[in-house]
Scaffold this motif. Structure first.
Motif, PDB file in Angstrom:
ATOM      1  N   ASN A   1      17.847 -34.281 -13.991  1.00  0.00           N
ATOM      2  CA  ASN A   1      16.970 -33.154 -13.672  1.00  0.00           C
ATOM      3  C   ASN A   1      15.655 -33.320 -14.419  1.00  0.00           C
ATOM      4  N   GLU A   2      14.644 -33.804 -13.731  1.00  0.00           N
ATOM      5  CA  GLU A   2      13.356 -34.054 -14.385  1.00  0.00           C
ATOM      6  C   GLU A   2      12.641 -32.766 -14.796  1.00  0.00           C
ATOM      7  N   LEU A   3      13.099 -31.629 -14.308  1.00  0.00           N
ATOM      8  CA  LEU A   3      12.491 -30.340 -14.650  1.00  0.00           C
ATOM      9  C   LEU A   3      13.178 -29.659 -15.831  1.00  0.00           C
ATOM     10  N   ILE A   4      14.168 -30.305 -16.412  1.00  0.00           N
ATOM     11  CA  ILE A   4      14.950 -29.684 -17.490  1.00  0.00           C
ATOM     12  C   ILE A   4      14.053 -29.354 -18.684  1.00  0.00           C
ATOM     13  N   SER A   5      14.310 -28.220 -19.289  1.00  0.00           N
ATOM     14  CA  SER A   5      13.518 -27.791 -20.443  1.00  0.00           C
ATOM     15  C   SER A   5      14.185 -28.232 -21.743  1.00  0.00           C
ATOM     16  N   ALA A   6      13.396 -28.296 -22.792  1.00  0.00           N
ATOM     17  CA  ALA A   6      13.926 -28.620 -24.117  1.00  0.00           C
ATOM     18  C   ALA A   6      14.926 -27.548 -24.539  1.00  0.00           C
ATOM     19  N   LYS A   7      14.639 -26.312 -24.196  1.00  0.00           N
ATOM     20  CA  LYS A   7      15.531 -25.206 -24.552  1.00  0.00           C
ATOM     21  C   LYS A   7      16.903 -25.373 -23.894  1.00  0.00           C
ATOM     22  N   LEU A   8      16.915 -25.764 -22.622  1.00  0.00           N
ATOM     23  CA  LEU A   8      18.196 -25.969 -21.927  1.00  0.00           C
ATOM     24  C   LEU A   8      18.948 -27.167 -22.517  1.00  0.00           C
ATOM     25  N   MET A   9      18.224 -28.220 -22.856  1.00  0.00           N
ATOM     26  CA  MET A   9      18.886 -29.373 -23.477  1.00  0.00           C
ATOM     27  C   MET A   9      19.494 -28.979 -24.823  1.00  0.00           C
ATOM     28  N   ALA A  10      18.774 -28.185 -25.602  1.00  0.00           N
ATOM     29  CA  ALA A  10      19.300 -27.731 -26.892  1.00  0.00           C
ATOM     30  C   ALA A  10      20.587 -26.955 -26.685  1.00  0.00           C
ATOM     31  N   SER A  11      20.610 -26.136 -25.666  1.00  0.00           N
ATOM     32  CA  SER A  11      21.813 -25.362 -25.361  1.00  0.00           C
ATOM     33  C   SER A  11      22.950 -26.281 -24.922  1.00  0.00           C
ATOM     34  N   LYS A  12      22.660 -27.229 -24.035  1.00  0.00           N
ATOM     35  CA  LYS A  12      23.690 -28.156 -23.544  1.00  0.00           C
ATOM     36  C   LYS A  12      24.283 -28.997 -24.666  1.00  0.00           C
ATOM     37  N   PHE A  13      23.438 -29.406 -25.621  1.00  0.00           N
ATOM     38  CA  PHE A  13      23.891 -30.274 -26.697  1.00  0.00           C
ATOM     39  C   PHE A  13      24.314 -29.505 -27.943  1.00  0.00           C
ATOM     40  N   SER A  14      24.269 -28.191 -27.863  1.00  0.00           N
ATOM     41  CA  SER A  14      24.640 -27.332 -29.007  1.00  0.00           C
ATOM     42  C   SER A  14      23.894 -27.742 -30.275  1.00  0.00           C
ATOM     43  N   THR A  15      22.592 -27.874 -30.140  1.00  0.00           N
ATOM     44  CA  THR A  15      21.743 -28.216 -31.276  1.00  0.00           C
ATOM     45  C   THR A  15      20.497 -27.347 -31.237  1.00  0.00           C
ATOM     46  N   SER A  16      19.669 -27.467 -32.250  1.00  0.00           N
ATOM     47  CA  SER A  16      18.487 -26.614 -32.317  1.00  0.00           C
ATOM     48  C   SER A  16      17.379 -27.119 -31.397  1.00  0.00           C
ATOM     49  N   LEU A  17      16.525 -26.195 -31.010  1.00  0.00           N
ATOM     50  CA  LEU A  17      15.378 -26.537 -30.180  1.00  0.00           C
ATOM     51  C   LEU A  17      14.470 -27.527 -30.913  1.00  0.00           C
ATOM     52  N   SER A  18      14.282 -27.338 -32.209  1.00  0.00           N
ATOM     53  CA  SER A  18      13.405 -28.242 -32.963  1.00  0.00           C
ATOM     54  C   SER A  18      13.956 -29.674 -32.997  1.00  0.00           C
ATOM     55  N   THR A  19      15.272 -29.815 -33.023  1.00  0.00           N
ATOM     56  CA  THR A  19      15.877 -31.153 -32.991  1.00  0.00           C
ATOM     57  C   THR A  19      15.576 -31.834 -31.661  1.00  0.00           C
ATOM     58  N   ILE A  20      15.743 -31.103 -30.556  1.00  0.00           N
ATOM     59  CA  ILE A  20      15.458 -31.670 -29.232  1.00  0.00           C
ATOM     60  C   ILE A  20      13.974 -32.002 -29.116  1.00  0.00           C
ATOM     61  N   GLN A  21      13.111 -31.113 -29.591  1.00  0.00           N
ATOM     62  CA  GLN A  21      11.668 -31.374 -29.533  1.00  0.00           C
ATOM     63  C   GLN A  21      11.313 -32.632 -30.324  1.00  0.00           C
ATOM     64  N   ARG A  22      11.941 -32.828 -31.475  1.00  0.00           N
ATOM     65  CA  ARG A  22      11.701 -34.028 -32.276  1.00  0.00           C
ATOM     66  C   ARG A  22      12.148 -35.279 -31.514  1.00  0.00           C
ATOM     67  N   GLU A  23      13.333 -35.212 -30.906  1.00  0.00           N
ATOM     68  CA  GLU A  23      13.843 -36.360 -30.144  1.00  0.00           C
ATOM     69  C   GLU A  23      12.947 -36.662 -28.945  1.00  0.00           C
ATOM     70  N   LEU A  24      12.471 -35.622 -28.272  1.00  0.00           N
ATOM     71  CA  LEU A  24      11.578 -35.824 -27.130  1.00  0.00           C
ATOM     72  C   LEU A  24      10.267 -36.470 -27.594  1.00  0.00           C
ATOM     73  N   ARG A  25       9.743 -36.016 -28.724  1.00  0.00           N
ATOM     74  CA  ARG A  25       8.513 -36.588 -29.270  1.00  0.00           C
ATOM     75  C   ARG A  25       8.728 -38.073 -29.607  1.00  0.00           C
ATOM     76  N   LEU A  26       9.874 -38.398 -30.223  1.00  0.00           N
ATOM     77  CA  LEU A  26      10.182 -39.789 -30.554  1.00  0.00           C
ATOM     78  C   LEU A  26      10.299 -40.646 -29.290  1.00  0.00           C
ATOM     79  N   LEU A  27      10.953 -40.107 -28.270  1.00  0.00           N
ATOM     80  CA  LEU A  27      11.077 -40.840 -27.008  1.00  0.00           C
ATOM     81  C   LEU A  27       9.707 -41.066 -26.370  1.00  0.00           C
ATOM     82  N   GLN A  28       8.824 -40.072 -26.496  1.00  0.00           N
ATOM     83  CA  GLN A  28       7.464 -40.238 -25.977  1.00  0.00           C
ATOM     84  C   GLN A  28       6.719 -41.309 -26.776  1.00  0.00           C
ATOM     85  N   GLU A  29       6.853 -41.296 -28.087  1.00  0.00           N
ATOM     86  CA  GLU A  29       6.192 -42.288 -28.934  1.00  0.00           C
ATOM     87  C   GLU A  29       6.711 -43.694 -28.665  1.00  0.00           C
ATOM     88  N   MET A  30       7.981 -43.791 -28.290  1.00  0.00           N
ATOM     89  CA  MET A  30       8.589 -45.085 -27.967  1.00  0.00           C
ATOM     90  C   MET A  30       8.189 -45.556 -26.566  1.00  0.00           C
TER      91      MET A  30
END
Length: 113
Positions: A66-95
């Motif tokens: 789902n290319e429209l998935i939000s960071a908030k929904l991913m945080a919920s799916k993975f049972s982790t914090s929004l800031s953790t998902i945002q950090r991972e997304l930023r790292l993936l973008q930097e990579m």
């Protein structure tokens, strides 16, 4: 109910009436996505598989579904914090693995490699 070893997601088995077995299910789509990911790794993308964390691989898998998935929904799916998902997304973008197209709200993710 089943869960992954990393507890990133769970699977709930729902009995389906035999008359509906010919309809394509969400499970079929998820299996197709899993197969695509495995094929990508086998077809020369082994470096991605070796350098990404389990969570990053899971995020890429969710974006492929789902290319429209939000960071908030991913945080919920993975049972982790929004800031953790945002950090991972930023790292993936930097990579160079993903990029965000459009605005933060209403935009979409694109897998670049």
């Amino acid at each position: 109910i089943e869960t992954s070893p990393e507890r990133l997601f769970c699977v709930i088995h729902i009995p389906v009436h035999p008359d509906f077995k010919e309809i394509i299910s969400v499970n079929d789509v998820e299996n197709d996505v899993e197969n695509d990911v495995e094929n990508d790794v086998e077809n020369g993308k082994k470096n991605e598989s070796e350098t990404l964390t389990t969570r990053q691989k899971s995020i890429l898998r969710e974006i492929r579904k789902n290319e429209l998935i939000s960071a908030k929904l991913m945080a919920s799916k993975f049972s982790t914090s929004l800031s953790t998902i945002q950090r991972e997304l930023r790292l993936l973008q930097e990579m160079g693995k993903i990029q965000r197209l459009g605005p933060a709200k209403g935009g979409k993710w694109e897998i670049t490699t």
